[in-house]
Write a protein that holds these residues in place. Structure first.
Motif, mmCIF file in Angstrom:
data_model
loop_
_atom_site.group_PDB
_atom_site.id
_atom_site.type_symbol
_atom_site.label_atom_id
_atom_site.label_comp_id
_atom_site.label_asym_id
_atom_site.label_seq_id
_atom_site.Cartn_x
_atom_site.Cartn_y
_atom_site.Cartn_z
ATOM 1 N N ARG A 268 5.904 19.366 -6.581
ATOM 2 C CA ARG A 268 5.306 18.104 -7.340
ATOM 3 C C ARG A 268 5.433 16.734 -6.938
ATOM 4 O O ARG A 268 4.881 15.944 -6.973
ATOM 5 C CB ARG A 268 5.780 18.452 -8.898
ATOM 6 N N LYS A 272 3.199 13.785 -5.603
ATOM 7 C CA LYS A 272 3.109 12.322 -5.925
ATOM 8 C C LYS A 272 3.464 11.419 -4.891
ATOM 9 O O LYS A 272 2.772 10.495 -4.824
ATOM 10 C CB LYS A 272 4.304 12.155 -7.063
ATOM 11 N N GLU A 275 0.496 11.329 -2.811
ATOM 12 C CA GLU A 275 -0.832 10.518 -3.421
ATOM 13 C C GLU A 275 -0.606 9.132 -3.439
ATOM 14 O O GLU A 275 -1.519 8.239 -3.239
ATOM 15 C CB GLU A 275 -0.804 10.852 -4.977
ATOM 16 N N LYS A 279 -3.321 6.672 -1.950
ATOM 17 C CA LYS A 279 -3.823 5.473 -2.671
ATOM 18 C C LYS A 279 -3.819 4.264 -1.676
ATOM 19 O O LYS A 279 -4.874 3.385 -1.804
ATOM 20 C CB LYS A 279 -3.332 5.215 -4.028
ATOM 21 N N ASN A 307 -0.584 21.092 -9.312
ATOM 22 C CA ASN A 307 -1.764 20.156 -9.725
ATOM 23 C C ASN A 307 -1.609 18.995 -10.780
ATOM 24 O O ASN A 307 -2.158 17.913 -10.588
ATOM 25 C CB ASN A 307 -3.037 21.085 -9.808
ATOM 26 N N GLU A 308 -0.772 19.509 -11.644
ATOM 27 C CA GLU A 308 -0.580 18.560 -12.737
ATOM 28 C C GLU A 308 -0.309 17.180 -12.682
ATOM 29 O O GLU A 308 -0.522 16.264 -13.435
ATOM 30 C CB GLU A 308 0.234 19.396 -13.749
ATOM 31 N N CYS A 310 -1.137 15.429 -10.126
ATOM 32 C CA CYS A 310 -1.979 14.679 -9.147
ATOM 33 C C CYS A 310 -3.060 14.135 -10.330
ATOM 34 O O CYS A 310 -3.648 14.511 -11.213
ATOM 35 C CB CYS A 310 -2.564 15.374 -8.359
ATOM 36 N N THR A 311 -3.335 12.817 -9.865
ATOM 37 C CA THR A 311 -4.607 12.054 -10.510
ATOM 38 C C THR A 311 -5.861 12.127 -9.343
ATOM 39 O O THR A 311 -6.874 11.811 -10.056
ATOM 40 C CB THR A 311 -4.341 10.614 -11.015
ATOM 41 N N MET A 312 -5.533 12.339 -8.161
ATOM 42 C CA MET A 312 -6.702 12.561 -7.400
ATOM 43 C C MET A 312 -7.116 14.096 -7.345
ATOM 44 O O MET A 312 -6.373 14.695 -7.430
ATOM 45 C CB MET A 312 -6.009 12.171 -6.158
#
Ligand code: ATP
Ligand code: MG
Length: 394
Positions: A268, A272, A275, A279, A307-308, A310-312
């Protein structure tokens, strides 16, 4: 023997106004792949076709190998270009081509002539019949099959006459640079280089992030990842690689959280941080080499837990592939030998004896609360001390 290559690409994908973007990207990518090949090449578009023309001597095998790395190409036809010196000369050129290109002459064929230049004294039908006859005379082992020929002998009457009959496979896919950018989580394993290759094959430009855990993972393990990135870059072009020092985060998780949840929690935090760089680099998604059920951290429950955070979108092109299928691709793209070098990765060192296989996201979140005191600061340090390098193919 061949003076040019006719490049075939899937046209269905490129109908409409994006067609020239697709073709221009393809032309540029072909030029890029040919940059280190021995020889002089001219790449040009002509009437919805792309030609690679050679000047003087060139290395045929290297040229074909380079073209076979250009995403978007479905077929590569080596072409003989010859001046129009009359019909007999044409037949001789065709016969010489068959003599050289086909060791075994027991095949069926069809001649497929086209006149782009209408002042040629024979029409296509006449050329087909007459050339066909000459071939049968020269090679009695051959026979004609107009419906399902094993060999299609193409003759195109243009300012120069084009003769071609072979089509070598290209990699398929879409030209690089036509689909945006994504961030690959690149480890030293077999899977993630293949995942990066597959997404890139759809035209996506790749950046990569590697989580390094010195001294638990060695310099050699890091070099291995750089070497893998080089291999992938042979297809994708230069890769910007972020090398994150993950040791302190891992040790902190190890100290605070239940050991059976280590891998999931660690994953996780990898997502992060990846990600964050994604970005920053204007990427539109993340890529991993995960495949359902391959290991404890890749059950559907584990994938949901990872997966939880991630926003992408997370692209997992190997999700439904068996290991052997992945190995086959790794061998094809030449990453396999590097991937199986036995250097430890950070996941094998902090691996629990009995990792959870069906993590409950609620429990994982609860465990992560124990990291509240220092984790933000550790993530910031990891980000600020990240080494970023450009990796190019050798
Ligand atoms: P791989 O062969 O790609 O290492 P794997 O079968 O070893 O995959 P895991 O170790 O569970 O699988 O990793 C799953 C995915 O998580 C990897 O495919 C990769 O995308 C990412 N990943 C794992 N470890 C790292 C790392 N150290 N740095 C970057 N990404 C990683
Ligand atoms: Mg791994």
């Amino acid at each position: 023997m061949y003076q040019a290559f006719l490049i075939k690409y899937a046209e269905i994908a490129i109908k409409g106004k994006n067609r020239y973007l697709f073709e221009d990207a393809l032309v540029n990518n072909i030029r890029y792949q040919l940059r280190n090949v021995d020889g002089e090449f001219k790449v040009r578009k002509e009437n919805g076709r792309i030609y690679v023309e050679t000047e003087g001597e060139y290395d045929y095998d290297e040229t074909v190998a380079a073209l076979q790395r250009v995403f978007g190409i479905v077929g590569i036809c080596p072409v003989i270009l010859t001046e129009d010196e009359g019909f007999d000369a044409l037949c001789q050129r065709v016969a010489a081509h068959i003599e050289e290109a086909y060791e075994d002459k027991h095949f069926t064929f069809k001649v497929n002539a086209r006149r782009a230049r209408k002042n040629y004294p024979m029409n296509s039908m006449e050329i087909n019949a007459a050339v066909g006859e000459k071939i049968l005379e020269a090679f009695p082992e051959t026979s004609v099959d107009v419906h399902h020929p094993q060999v299609m002998i193409n003759i195109e009457i243009r300012p120069l006459i084009n003769i071609y009959s072979r089509e070598l496979p290209g990699p398929g896919g879409m030209p690089l640079g036509t689909a945006g950018k994504a961030m690959l989580l690149l480890s030293g394993g077999i899977d993630s280089p293949v995942a990066g290759y597959m997404i890139s094959k759809r035209g996506v430009t790749i950046e990569a992030t590697y989580f390094h855990a010195p001294p638990y993972t060695s310099e050699r393990a890091k070099q291995k990842v750089i070497d893998l990135a080089k291999k992938v870059a042979a297809y994708t072009g230069p890769i910007k690689l972020h090398i994150v020092n993950f040791t302190d985060i891992q040790l902190y998780i190890y100290e605070k959280c239940p050991h059976e949840e280590l891998t999931i929690i660690m994953r996780r935090y990898m997502m992060k941080i990846a990600e964050y760089f994604a970005k920053q680099g204007k990427c539109l998604g993340l890529i991993t080499g995960e495949s359902i059920g391959q290991v404890a951290s890749q059950t559907m429950q584990s994938l949901a837990a990872t997966n939880e955070v991630c926003t992408m979108p997370v692209y997992r092109p190997l999700i439904a592939l068996d290991k052997q299928d992945i190995v086959t691709i790794a061998e094809k793209i030449d990453t396999y030998e590097t991937s199986i070098l036995p250097y430890e990765d950070c996941c094998t060192i902090f691996v629990a004896k009995h990792p959870v296989t069906k993590p409950n996201v609620e429990f994982i979140r609860k465990s992560e609360l124990k990291l509240a005191e220092k984790i933000e600061e550790l993530m910031e340090t990891a980000i600020n001390t990240t080494e970023t390098i450009m990796v190019e193919a050798e």
